[in-house]
Design an enzyme around this catalytic site. Structure first.
Site, mmCIF file in Angstrom:
data_model
loop_
_atom_site.group_PDB
_atom_site.id
_atom_site.type_symbol
_atom_site.label_atom_id
_atom_site.label_comp_id
_atom_site.label_asym_id
_atom_site.label_seq_id
_atom_site.Cartn_x
_atom_site.Cartn_y
_atom_site.Cartn_z
ATOM 1 N N CYS A 68 18.939 -64.994 46.496
ATOM 2 C CA CYS A 68 17.628 -65.471 46.025
ATOM 3 C C CYS A 68 17.736 -66.568 44.968
ATOM 4 O O CYS A 68 16.726 -67.194 44.632
ATOM 5 C CB CYS A 68 16.803 -64.313 45.497
ATOM 6 S SG CYS A 68 16.471 -63.079 46.765
ATOM 7 N N HIS B 118 11.572 -67.434 40.929
ATOM 8 C CA HIS B 118 11.795 -66.881 42.270
ATOM 9 C C HIS B 118 10.760 -65.783 42.512
ATOM 10 O O HIS B 118 10.615 -64.854 41.706
ATOM 11 C CB HIS B 118 13.217 -66.333 42.381
ATOM 12 C CG HIS B 118 13.370 -65.378 43.518
ATOM 13 N ND1 HIS B 118 12.951 -65.689 44.789
ATOM 14 C CD2 HIS B 118 13.843 -64.108 43.567
ATOM 15 C CE1 HIS B 118 13.156 -64.653 45.570
ATOM 16 N NE2 HIS B 118 13.705 -63.684 44.863
ATOM 17 N N ASN C 293 8.604 -62.010 49.242
ATOM 18 C CA ASN C 293 9.879 -62.490 48.703
ATOM 19 C C ASN C 293 10.655 -63.197 49.811
ATOM 20 O O ASN C 293 11.208 -62.542 50.699
ATOM 21 C CB ASN C 293 10.676 -61.288 48.167
ATOM 22 C CG ASN C 293 12.017 -61.693 47.571
ATOM 23 O OD1 ASN C 293 12.534 -62.782 47.847
ATOM 24 N ND2 ASN C 293 12.588 -60.823 46.771
HETATM 25 O O1 UT7 Z 1 14.962 -61.138 45.434
HETATM 26 C C1 UT7 Z 1 16.019 -60.770 44.578
HETATM 27 C C2 UT7 Z 1 15.497 -60.105 43.417
HETATM 28 N N1 UT7 Z 1 14.724 -58.977 43.887
HETATM 29 C C3 UT7 Z 1 14.341 -58.155 43.028
HETATM 30 O O2 UT7 Z 1 14.629 -58.340 41.887
HETATM 31 C C4 UT7 Z 1 13.571 -56.959 43.505
HETATM 32 C C5 UT7 Z 1 13.407 -56.048 42.371
HETATM 33 N N2 UT7 Z 1 12.801 -54.773 42.664
HETATM 34 C C6 UT7 Z 1 11.495 -54.612 42.960
HETATM 35 O O3 UT7 Z 1 10.746 -55.534 43.180
HETATM 36 C C7 UT7 Z 1 10.984 -53.210 42.911
HETATM 37 O O4 UT7 Z 1 11.991 -52.370 42.392
HETATM 38 C C8 UT7 Z 1 10.518 -52.635 44.264
HETATM 39 C C9 UT7 Z 1 9.232 -53.326 44.705
HETATM 40 C C10 UT7 Z 1 11.577 -52.791 45.326
HETATM 41 C C11 UT7 Z 1 10.212 -51.156 44.092
HETATM 42 O O5 UT7 Z 1 9.213 -50.988 43.083
HETATM 43 P P1 UT7 Z 1 9.423 -50.010 41.851
HETATM 44 O O6 UT7 Z 1 8.198 -50.079 41.064
HETATM 45 O O7 UT7 Z 1 10.711 -50.388 41.186
HETATM 46 O O8 UT7 Z 1 9.514 -48.612 42.535
HETATM 47 P P2 UT7 Z 1 10.681 -47.533 42.445
HETATM 48 O O9 UT7 Z 1 11.785 -47.882 43.374
HETATM 49 O O10 UT7 Z 1 11.005 -47.243 41.009
HETATM 50 O O11 UT7 Z 1 9.934 -46.281 42.997
HETATM 51 C C12 UT7 Z 1 8.844 -45.643 42.300
HETATM 52 C C13 UT7 Z 1 8.268 -44.606 43.228
HETATM 53 C C14 UT7 Z 1 9.341 -43.690 43.840
HETATM 54 O O12 UT7 Z 1 8.742 -42.439 44.055
HETATM 55 P P3 UT7 Z 1 8.988 -41.227 43.038
HETATM 56 O O13 UT7 Z 1 10.473 -41.007 43.018
HETATM 57 O O14 UT7 Z 1 8.441 -41.683 41.722
HETATM 58 O O15 UT7 Z 1 8.211 -40.111 43.647
HETATM 59 C C15 UT7 Z 1 9.626 -44.338 45.148
HETATM 60 O O16 UT7 Z 1 10.159 -43.439 46.086
HETATM 61 O O17 UT7 Z 1 7.638 -45.255 44.331
HETATM 62 C C16 UT7 Z 1 8.270 -44.846 45.541
HETATM 63 N N3 UT7 Z 1 8.292 -45.984 46.431
HETATM 64 C C17 UT7 Z 1 7.267 -46.281 47.220
HETATM 65 N N4 UT7 Z 1 6.085 -45.687 47.400
HETATM 66 C C18 UT7 Z 1 5.232 -46.239 48.282
HETATM 67 C C19 UT7 Z 1 9.266 -46.904 46.609
HETATM 68 N N5 UT7 Z 1 8.869 -47.824 47.507
HETATM 69 C C20 UT7 Z 1 7.636 -47.451 47.916
HETATM 70 C C21 UT7 Z 1 6.710 -47.985 48.816
HETATM 71 N N6 UT7 Z 1 5.517 -47.360 48.949
HETATM 72 N N7 UT7 Z 1 6.946 -49.111 49.526
#
Ligand code: UT7
Length: 337
Positions: A115, A257, A287
């Site tokens: 990225c 980005h 993204n």
């Molecule tokens: O392009 C290169 C750079 N890219 C990045 O830097 C990406 C960085 N990361 C992100 O953008 C975010 O981490 C994501 C969008 C991928 C995920 O969002 P988040 O707010 O970090 O969610 P998380 O992984 O901490 O998950 C929080 C909760 C979890 O559930 P519990 O354990 O709290 O019950 C996940 O299982 O949300 C859940 N979850 C979802 N729920 C509904 C994770 N993905 C989803 C989803 N829909 N798509």
């Protein structure tokens, strides 16, 4: 007055594949997720994906053609293509793109910096021009990330998308609108597992076994990527601003980005970029990795909402981990027809 030689952006173009996927469309609607979660945690509402048979190279050709047209030129000395999803493992995709664009036997190579790839590719073009190795360079960021995304993985399927953006760099001077004024790049390979397509490379036998298990998709440790992205994009933005002697509050155009709206907001807040300078389109295109910065650049050129010469900051972070920032002035270019 003696003018300082620099690489100057003189053309821009972009291309999005026609398949539009909303948060509520299949296959995303089949996942354990919902529109509200995706909007609030990422800022994304829609994205574009390639159709079967449509490749990164195809998108790159379209964006490259538009950038050449906008610069009103038909030849360059170098094509640099940044991508995470080349058409083939080998050869590189840039030579094929150059041939499709009718650029003859021009030098052409791919850059693999995930990225952050567009900032790395810009740096390469900038360096070739400064070293006297090229007068004109076509820099393209193009991705078909949907081809390496596991549609059943809600952590990546809702985020990654496809598209291409391109700029033309030409030898000019630092006083001209569109001049690249400073570039800062960095990496930390100890973090390679944060976002990785584990199989399909030369590191085997482990990855051969993973290939057999279907590990040819991108796996991401989302929250860890998130915090590294915020930290590194903030640091490298400050470094590049220091190089050109700009305080953050003089930045008039900021393109990060387009990974996630929450990352972009945090970085802009920490760096101290004024609200009106913050540009982006993650809401509409998701993204798109190395295509994301030139996609925004092209969109804003079309809108004519930023004036030529405006102080501009680009910043990116990606798998590797790699990061990069560019300080430049806003180009004086007409939107491609
Ligand atoms: O392009 C290169 C750079 N890219 C990045 O830097 C990406 C960085 N990361 C992100 O953008 C975010 O981490 C994501 C969008 C991928 C995920 O969002 P988040 O707010 O970090 O969610 P998380 O992984 O901490 O998950 C929080 C909760 C979890 O559930 P519990 O354990 O709290 O019950 C996940 O299982 O949300 C859940 N979850 C979802 N729920 C509904 C994770 N993905 C989803 C989803 N829909 N798509």
């Amino acid at each position: 007055m003696s003018l300082v030689s620099a690489a100057v952006i003189t053309g821009v173009g972009s291309y999005l594949p026609s398949r539009l996927v909303r948060n509520t469309d299949e296959p995303l609607s089949l996942l354990d997720t919902d529109d509200e979660w995706i909007r609030s945690r990422t800022g994304i509402r829609t994205r574009h994906w390639v159709e079967p048979g449509e490749s990164t190279g195809d998108l790159a050709v379209q964006a490259g053609r538009r950038a050449l047209r906008s610069a009103e030129i038909t030849s360059v000395d170098l094509v640099v293509l940044s991508t995470t999803t080349p058409d083939h493992h080998s050869p590189g995709t840039a030579p094929w793109v150059a041939a499709q664009l009718g650029l003859g036997n021009v030098a052409a190579f791919d850059v693999s910096a995930a990225c952050s790839g567009f900032t790395y590719a810009l740096a390469a073009g900038d360096a070739w021009i400064k070293a006297g190795m090229a007068e004109r360079v076509l820099v393209i960021g193009a991705e078909a990330l949907s081809t390496i995304t596991d549609p059943s993985d809600r952590g990546t399927a809702v985020v990654f998308a496809d598209g291409a953006g391109a700029v033309v760099l030409q030898r000019g001077c630092a006083e001209e609108p569109g001049a690249l004024l400073a570039v800062r790049l960095g990496s930390d390979g100890t973090q390679k597992d944060l976002a990785i397509v584990a199989a399909g490379g030369s590191r085997w036998p482990e990855e051969r076994q993973q290939a057999a298990r279907g590990e040819r998709c991108l796996r991401m440790q989302g929250p860890q990527m998130f915090s590294h992205a915020v930290r590194r994009m903030t640091e490298v933005s400050r470094l590049v601003l220091e190089s050109v002697g700009w305080q953050p509050d003089v930045v008039e155009a900021f393109i990060g980005h387009q990974a996630n709206q929450r990352i972009l907001d945090k970085v802009a807040d920490l760096v101290g970029v004024p609200g009106p300078a913050r540009l982006g389109n993650v809401r509409d295109v998701g993204n798109t990795s190395s295509a994301s910065i030139p996609l925004v650049l092209d969109e804003v050129v079309r809108e004519k909402s930023v004036g030529a010469g405006a102080r501009t900051l680009l910043t990116a972070f990606g798998a590797g981990a790699v990061w990069g920032s560019v300080a430049m002035t806003w180009p004086d270019i007409r939107p491609p027809s």
